[in-house]
Design a protein around this motif. Structure first.
Motif, short mmCIF file in Angstrom:
data_model
loop_
_atom_site.label_atom_id
_atom_site.label_comp_id
_atom_site.label_asym_id
_atom_site.label_seq_id
_atom_site.Cartn_x
_atom_site.Cartn_y
_atom_site.Cartn_z
N ASN A 211 0.73 -1.01 -0.43
CA ASN A 211 0.09 -0.05 0.06
C ASN A 211 0.68 1.68 0.24
O ASN A 211 1.28 1.60 0.87
N LEU A 212 0.91 2.04 -1.13
CA LEU A 212 1.62 3.06 -0.92
C LEU A 212 1.75 4.10 -0.62
O LEU A 212 2.34 4.93 0.16
N LYS A 213 0.49 4.62 0.23
CA LYS A 213 -0.41 5.22 1.37
C LYS A 213 0.66 5.09 2.57
O LYS A 213 0.91 5.55 3.35
N SER A 214 1.35 3.84 2.97
CA SER A 214 2.02 3.90 3.81
C SER A 214 3.40 3.74 4.05
O SER A 214 4.18 4.53 4.94
N LEU A 215 3.77 4.67 2.09
CA LEU A 215 5.33 4.72 1.83
C LEU A 215 4.87 5.96 1.68
O LEU A 215 6.33 7.02 1.09
N ALA A 216 3.91 7.38 1.83
CA ALA A 216 3.86 8.82 1.45
C ALA A 216 4.87 9.43 2.96
O ALA A 216 5.11 8.76 3.82
N GLY A 217 5.29 10.71 2.20
CA GLY A 217 6.09 11.55 3.12
C GLY A 217 5.15 11.59 4.56
O GLY A 217 3.76 12.43 3.79
N PRO A 218 5.28 12.65 5.02
CA PRO A 218 5.02 12.75 6.89
C PRO A 218 3.87 13.99 5.90
O PRO A 218 4.51 14.92 4.41
N LEU A 219 3.31 14.26 6.39
CA LEU A 219 2.37 16.15 6.05
C LEU A 219 3.39 16.42 6.16
O LEU A 219 3.34 16.85 7.83
N PRO A 220 3.47 17.53 5.25
CA PRO A 220 3.48 19.12 5.22
C PRO A 220 3.38 20.10 6.93
O PRO A 220 1.75 19.79 7.49
N LEU A 311 -8.28 23.49 4.60
CA LEU A 311 -7.54 22.71 3.82
C LEU A 311 -6.16 22.19 4.08
O LEU A 311 -5.96 23.94 3.88
N GLY A 312 -5.35 21.48 3.95
CA GLY A 312 -4.01 21.64 3.70
C GLY A 312 -2.80 21.80 5.33
O GLY A 312 -1.87 22.90 5.36
N GLU A 313 -3.93 21.61 6.53
CA GLU A 313 -3.23 21.88 7.03
C GLU A 313 -3.14 21.44 8.71
O GLU A 313 -3.12 21.27 9.41
N LEU A 314 -3.89 19.85 8.06
CA LEU A 314 -3.54 18.62 9.03
C LEU A 314 -2.10 18.26 9.48
O LEU A 314 -2.76 18.19 10.21
N GLY A 315 -1.54 18.49 9.00
CA GLY A 315 -0.13 18.17 9.17
C GLY A 315 0.11 18.93 10.39
O GLY A 315 0.57 18.69 11.13
N THR A 316 0.05 20.38 10.14
CA THR A 316 0.38 21.38 11.48
C THR A 316 -1.54 20.56 12.94
O THR A 316 -0.52 20.92 14.00
N TRP A 317 -1.75 20.56 12.27
CA TRP A 317 -3.26 20.03 13.49
C TRP A 317 -2.41 18.63 14.13
O TRP A 317 -1.99 18.12 15.75
N TYR A 318 -1.90 17.45 13.68
CA TYR A 318 -1.56 16.51 14.53
C TYR A 318 -0.34 16.91 15.06
O TYR A 318 0.37 16.11 15.97
N GLU A 340 -0.50 8.37 8.24
CA GLU A 340 0.18 9.97 8.35
C GLU A 340 -0.35 10.28 9.47
O GLU A 340 0.88 10.67 10.18
N VAL A 341 -0.88 9.45 10.56
CA VAL A 341 -0.89 9.41 11.77
C VAL A 341 0.29 9.29 12.62
O VAL A 341 1.02 9.83 13.32
N ALA A 342 0.88 7.71 12.25
CA ALA A 342 2.28 7.30 13.08
C ALA A 342 2.93 8.08 12.95
O ALA A 342 4.22 8.25 13.48
N GLN A 343 3.54 8.71 10.91
CA GLN A 343 4.48 9.65 10.91
C GLN A 343 4.70 10.90 11.87
O GLN A 343 5.71 11.27 11.97
N ALA A 344 3.36 11.45 12.06
CA ALA A 344 3.34 12.40 13.23
C ALA A 344 3.23 12.02 14.05
O ALA A 344 4.47 12.85 15.06
N GLY A 345 3.50 10.31 14.80
CA GLY A 345 4.04 10.09 15.86
C GLY A 345 3.19 10.47 16.94
O GLY A 345 3.27 10.33 18.30
N ALA A 346 1.76 10.09 16.64
CA ALA A 346 0.92 9.82 17.61
C ALA A 346 0.33 8.75 17.69
O ALA A 346 0.08 7.87 16.34
N ALA A 347 -0.60 8.47 18.70
CA ALA A 347 -1.20 7.09 18.85
C ALA A 347 -2.33 6.73 18.18
O ALA A 347 -3.06 7.84 17.67
N VAL A 348 -3.17 5.93 17.42
CA VAL A 348 -3.49 6.10 16.33
C VAL A 348 -5.21 5.27 16.66
O VAL A 348 -5.10 4.04 17.43
N LEU A 349 -5.62 5.64 16.95
CA LEU A 349 -7.41 5.22 17.19
C LEU A 349 -8.05 5.02 16.16
O LEU A 349 -8.49 6.00 15.23
N SER A 350 -8.85 3.95 16.08
CA SER A 350 -9.93 3.94 14.30
C SER A 350 -11.37 3.53 14.88
O SER A 350 -11.22 2.13 15.86
#
Length: 428
Positions: A211-220, A311-318, A340-350
């Motif tokens: 899954n390429l989404k697992s390899l995308a860079g962190p959100l800006p 739009l475009g600010e999710l990385g900042t909020w993470y 994207e959450v994991a790359q931000a170093g946060a715990a993931v709930l879903s």
């Protein structure tokens, strides 16, 4: 000879293209796209093609698919320093995202309509040496006309819904006619690889990828905004609910009200999947009796809820919180990207409805990097437990970060496979 269904589609698209163009262009115009760029939907290019450089074309549908290939383009660009890259997608949101994260030597265009005229103009101008299609973005004429030019083609991150697979089984000749254009098909998992072969994709060209989404860079993230937001929050604890859909905000807000009884200073950063629902979600927050600030008013985090409806600010909020609940999962929507959450170093709930990322969540749960929750009470208990136990929270965050690090080496392998299959000249 082309199957009857394909020939019918060609004829129908020729007749319907004026109407389809009007709808597509009107939608882009409402999103603020300039008129000249809207005409890319008719195959009119707004960027030049370098006549001396090989061109690799990536075609994706929308934001998620486009994000999935940006890191891959970066790796292929490193291996192919003479190449240029073209990204096509269909939405204004994806175009804005690409503009912010454009890899080197890359341009974006809106994808042409799947009709003879727009595709002829598009292919005549761009003359791609290789074409890489993402996930399920499979337009019949786009595939066959690109193949007819002699362009090498690949399908990456292949993912078809159960309904799509059932439909392809009804038309096996058409499926074979379309899937035979690909020199390589990389699926997200083994089950999808088997399904692709069952619907007449060439078995010797189908392989499991990742899954390429697992390899995308962190959100800006914007450091100035982040500094202001941290100053506004002070020492308040924070948790985040992102990519929420209709019917989910009520559950999240109920969980937050329960948490406020134990943590009266707690701030919820609520990020709806579609920011244009901001007014609707504002009403839900008011109905819950909670105070709020709202990003589209220029506010910073404050009150009991901060509605991040931009739009475009999710990385900042993470970057503001260590606990993130991912929406699209309390209802049968399929879940959203946990990487994207994991790359931000946060715990993931879903929530439990994560069919789009089932294997990923299974692995993340096994490694202690994610937790699944069922309802408002469950969310409140999980968030509260992590807030109460900093050591446990740090362990989950560390597991999430380790999960993403372990997968980055796979990107080079995917890039190498594509370069070889598409007969692109690698760097000396």
């Amino acid at each position: 000879m082309a199957p009857l269904l394909y020939r019918f589609w060609v004829g129908a698209s020729t007749v319907l293209v004026p109407f389809a163009a009007r709808v597509a262009i009107s939608k882009l115009r409402r999103a603020g796209v300039p008129v000249v760029r809207c005409h890319e939907k008719l195959g009119h290019a707004t960027e030049p093609r370098d006549p001396d450089a090989p061109l690799v074309w990536f075609h994706a549908a929308s934001v998620g698919e486009t994000q999935a290939v940006l890191a891959l383009i970066g790796r292929m660009g490193h291996a192919l320093p003479a190449a240029r890259f073209l990204i096509t997608s269909g939405t204004a949101t994806s175009a804005a995202m690409v503009a912010r994260r454009m890899p080197p030597r890359c341009v974006h265009q809106f994808s042409p309509l799947d009709a003879p005229g727009p595709l002829r103009r598009f292919l005549r101008h761009w003359r791609p040496d290789a074409a890489i299609f993402v996930e399920s973005e499979l337009w019949p004429q786009m595939l066959r006309r690109t193949h007819a030019r002699g362009t090498r083609m690949a399908l990456v991150n292949a993912r078809l819904s159960a309904k799509s697979i059932a439909n392809w089984r009804r038309f096996p000749k058409t499926a074979r006619y379309l899937f035979e254009v690909f020199d390589l098909i990389l699926t997200q998992n083994d089950a999808m690889a088997e399904a692709m072969v069952e619907i007449n994709a060439p078995a010797d060209r189908v392989a499991r990828g990742i899954n390429l989404k697992s390899l995308a860079g962190p959100l800006p993230r914007d450091e100035d905004t982040l500094f202001e937001a941290r100053a506004a929050l002070g020492h308040r604890p924070v948790w985040i609910a992102s990519s929420t859909h209709p019917g989910e905000e009520q559950t999240v807000l109920a969980a937050h009200k329960a948490l406020l009884e134990r943590y009266p200073d707690l701030c919820l950063i609520l990020v709806p999947r579609h920011p244009d629902r901001g007014q609707e979600v504002t009403g839900l927050i008011a109905d819950a009796g909670l105070s709020l600030t709202r990003r589209t008013r220029g506010d910073m985090p404050g009150g009991q809820v901060f509605l991040a409806d931009t739009l475009g600010e999710l990385g900042t909020w993470y970057a503001l919180g260590d606990i993130v609940f991912l929406g699209g999962s309390l209802r049968p929507i399929g879940g959203h990207n946990p990487f994207e959450v994991a790359q931000a170093g946060a715990a993931v709930l879903s929530g439990n409805h994560v069919t789009n990322f089932a294997e990923t969540f299974a692995e993340m749960e096994a490694r202690g990097a994610a937790r699944l929750v069922a309802d408002a009470r469950d969310i409140a208990e999980r968030v509260g437990a992590l807030l109460d136990d900093p050591a446990a929270l740090e362990a989950v965050r560390a597991a999430a970060s380790a999960f993403t690090r372990d997968r980055t080496d796979m990107l080079d392998s995917i890039a190498e496979r594509l370069i070889k299959a598409l007969e692109l000249a690698p760097r000396a």
